[in-house]
Structures are given as structure tokens and as C-alpha cells.
Write a protein that holds these residues in place. Structure first.
Motif, short mmCIF file in Angstrom:
data_model
loop_
_atom_site.label_atom_id
_atom_site.label_comp_id
_atom_site.label_asym_id
_atom_site.label_seq_id
_atom_site.Cartn_x
_atom_site.Cartn_y
_atom_site.Cartn_z
N CYS A 33 34.92 32.61 51.32
CA CYS A 33 35.87 31.46 50.69
C CYS A 33 35.38 31.56 49.35
N TRP A 34 34.15 31.81 49.03
CA TRP A 34 34.02 31.94 47.65
C TRP A 34 34.60 33.12 46.93
N PHE A 39 38.85 35.15 43.04
CA PHE A 39 40.19 35.88 42.80
C PHE A 39 41.25 35.13 42.97
N GLY A 40 41.31 33.83 43.17
CA GLY A 40 42.40 32.91 42.83
C GLY A 40 43.22 32.78 44.23
N PHE A 41 42.63 33.13 45.12
CA PHE A 41 43.34 33.01 46.49
C PHE A 41 43.22 31.59 47.20
N MET A 42 42.25 30.92 46.53
CA MET A 42 42.12 29.45 47.20
C MET A 42 41.58 28.59 45.89
N SER A 232 40.14 44.41 46.63
CA SER A 232 41.21 45.50 46.77
C SER A 232 42.55 44.63 46.80
N VAL A 233 42.50 43.77 47.68
CA VAL A 233 43.97 42.97 48.00
C VAL A 233 44.12 42.63 46.70
N LYS A 234 43.73 41.83 45.98
CA LYS A 234 44.12 41.14 44.58
C LYS A 234 44.32 42.57 43.97
N MET A 235 43.78 43.55 43.79
CA MET A 235 44.52 44.41 42.74
C MET A 235 45.93 45.20 43.60
#
Length: 241
Positions: A33-34, A39-42, A232-235
Motif C-alpha cells: 500500500c505504501w 506512485f500515486g495509485f492510492m 513497472s506498472v506505473k511506467m
């Protein structure tokens, strides 16, 4: 947030492994979660009561297991195993400090959970053979901490930083109080034979047992995997957006 098992193979407790494994699982969820937050997902504050309580539960499980495990090894004559365990903890803590210093020097970990566990393991050892006394001291520390300001030491960091250059922010820090009290309560769990509690034998329990038995390497490696995965997902999402 880890603890190395210091119970010999012959004396291993499946219940204690699951107990510790639960802490490992919650730690992974917390750090995942951190990473999502980073990375801005939460969007949340780590100072929200929920996350403060979540972290406290993880620490309580890990640190009570430190004292509990110390009690279970009282009869062990293999003092070499003690030193080997202490050495693993010490060098793992040093590795965490060095790695974070090289990667994020402005927030490197100089006294996190692993450092504290190393110190706490040494402190609880002389009291582990007196579990009731140890628990009374531990409970007293918790009561004093939560009902007064005697053990808070709000200016401790400012005083120390006058002599040692430390970053104002760190990725992980654990102040000794009140957590040393939780460690000292741990031997009482062994005295009460909680480690003999039966547990069901099914797939999920076996996973938790595995995680509890290998808590240290999981602690050292899980964030590398999680951080890389989320990054990687963020990228990828950024590239195709």
C-alpha cells in the motif's frame, strides 16, 4: 518488520510460525500500500488512525514473538546458534542501512525495526527465564508510556543529531518505547504454552508457516519485488497514457 526464528528445528512451533507469518503477511500488505501511495495509485496519510493502528498490530506481533522465541530457547545448550542468529540480525541491519544510504541518502534507515530487534533480543535474554517478572516489567512500560509523558523523550532526536549527522526523515524508525515493553511480555506467551496450540493443516496455514520460518529473507527481499512491480506498472501506464 521481521524476526529471525531462534527456535531449533526439533523445538519448532507451527503455531508460533503461523503467528510470525501473520505479521509477515500484514507487513507485505502495509508496504505494498505504501508503494501504491508513493506512485500515486492510492491517496492516504500514513498518520491516519487506521494506518497507525495497522502498523502497531504488525509491530506487536513481531516483537512479542522476539520475547516468546527467547523463552523457548532457554533450554538450548547450543550457544553457537545464539551467536549465529545475532550475527545474522546484526549484518542484516547493517545491510539495510547501507543499501538505503546508497539508494536514498536523505532518508536512509539508521534505526529501523531490524536494528531494534537486534538490540531487543539481547535485552530480553536475561529476563526470559523469569517470564512473569519480564511481563510485569513490560506491562509497566506500556502503562507508563500510555498514561504519562515519562518515556516519550520528544527532544531525543534533536539532542542526538547535534553529535551525529542524521537525516530529518527516514524510511523506517522505531523508538525503543513503548516497544521494548511488548518484547518483554513475549516470554509470558511461551510460559503459557501458546506455542502448543493446535492449528489446522491446510494450504493457507502451510503458506503462513513458510512465511514465518523465513521471515528475515522475506523482509529483506519483499520490497525489492513490490517496488519494482509497482514502478513497472506505473511506467507502462505512463508510456501508453
Amino acid at each position: 518488520m521481521p524476526i529471525i526464528d531462534n527456535v531449533s528445528t526439533k523445538k519448532r512451533s507451527a503455531f508460533l510460525d503461523v503467528y510470525r507469518g501473520t505479521a509477515v503477511l500484514l507487513m507485505i500488505v502495509f508496504h505494498f500500500c505504501w508503494d501504491l501511495l508513493n506512485f500515486g495509485f492510492m491517496d492516504y496519510s500514513i498518520y491516519d488512525p487506521f494506518w497507525v493502528a495497522f502498523r502497531s498490530i504488525i509491530l506487536t506481533l513481531f516483537l512479542s514473538a522476539v520475547g516468546w522465541s527467547a523463552y523457548l530457547t532457554l533450554g538450548s545448550s547450543k550457544k553457537r546458534a545464539w551467536w549465529q542468529r545475532d550475527a545474522k540480525l546484526f549484518f542484516s541491519a547493517v545491510a539495510i542501512s547501507l543499501a538505503t544510504y546508497l539508494a536514498i541518502p536523505e532518508q536512509w534507515i539508521y534505526f529501523g525495526i531490524l536494528h531494534f530487534i537486534f538490540i531487543a533480543s539481547l535485552l530480553v535474554r536475561p529476563l526470559a527465564h523469569k517470564p512473569i517478572l519480564s511481563a510485569l516489567i513490560g506491562a509497566s512500560i506500556l502503562v507508563i508510556y500510555h498514561t504519562s509523558s515519562w518515556l516519550h523523550f520528544p527532544h531525543a532526536f534533536t539532542t542526538i543529531s547535534q553529535y551525529i549527522h542524521l537525516p530529518q526523515r527516514t524510511l523506517d524508525i522505531l523508538f525503543p518505547f513503548p516497544w521494548v515493553g511488548v518484547v518483554l511480555i513475549g516470554p509470558l506467551l511461551g510460559y503459557l504454552n501458546w506455542h502448543k496450540c493446535p492449528i489446522p493443516n491446510h494450504f493457507f496455514i502451510r503458506i503462513m508457516t513458510f512465511m514465518g520460518r523465513h521471515a528475515l529473507p522475506i523482509y529483506l527481499m519483499h520490497q525489492v519485488f513490490l517496488f519494482t512491480l509497482v514502478a513497472s506498472v506505473k511506467m507502462v501506464l505512463t508510456h501508453f497514457s
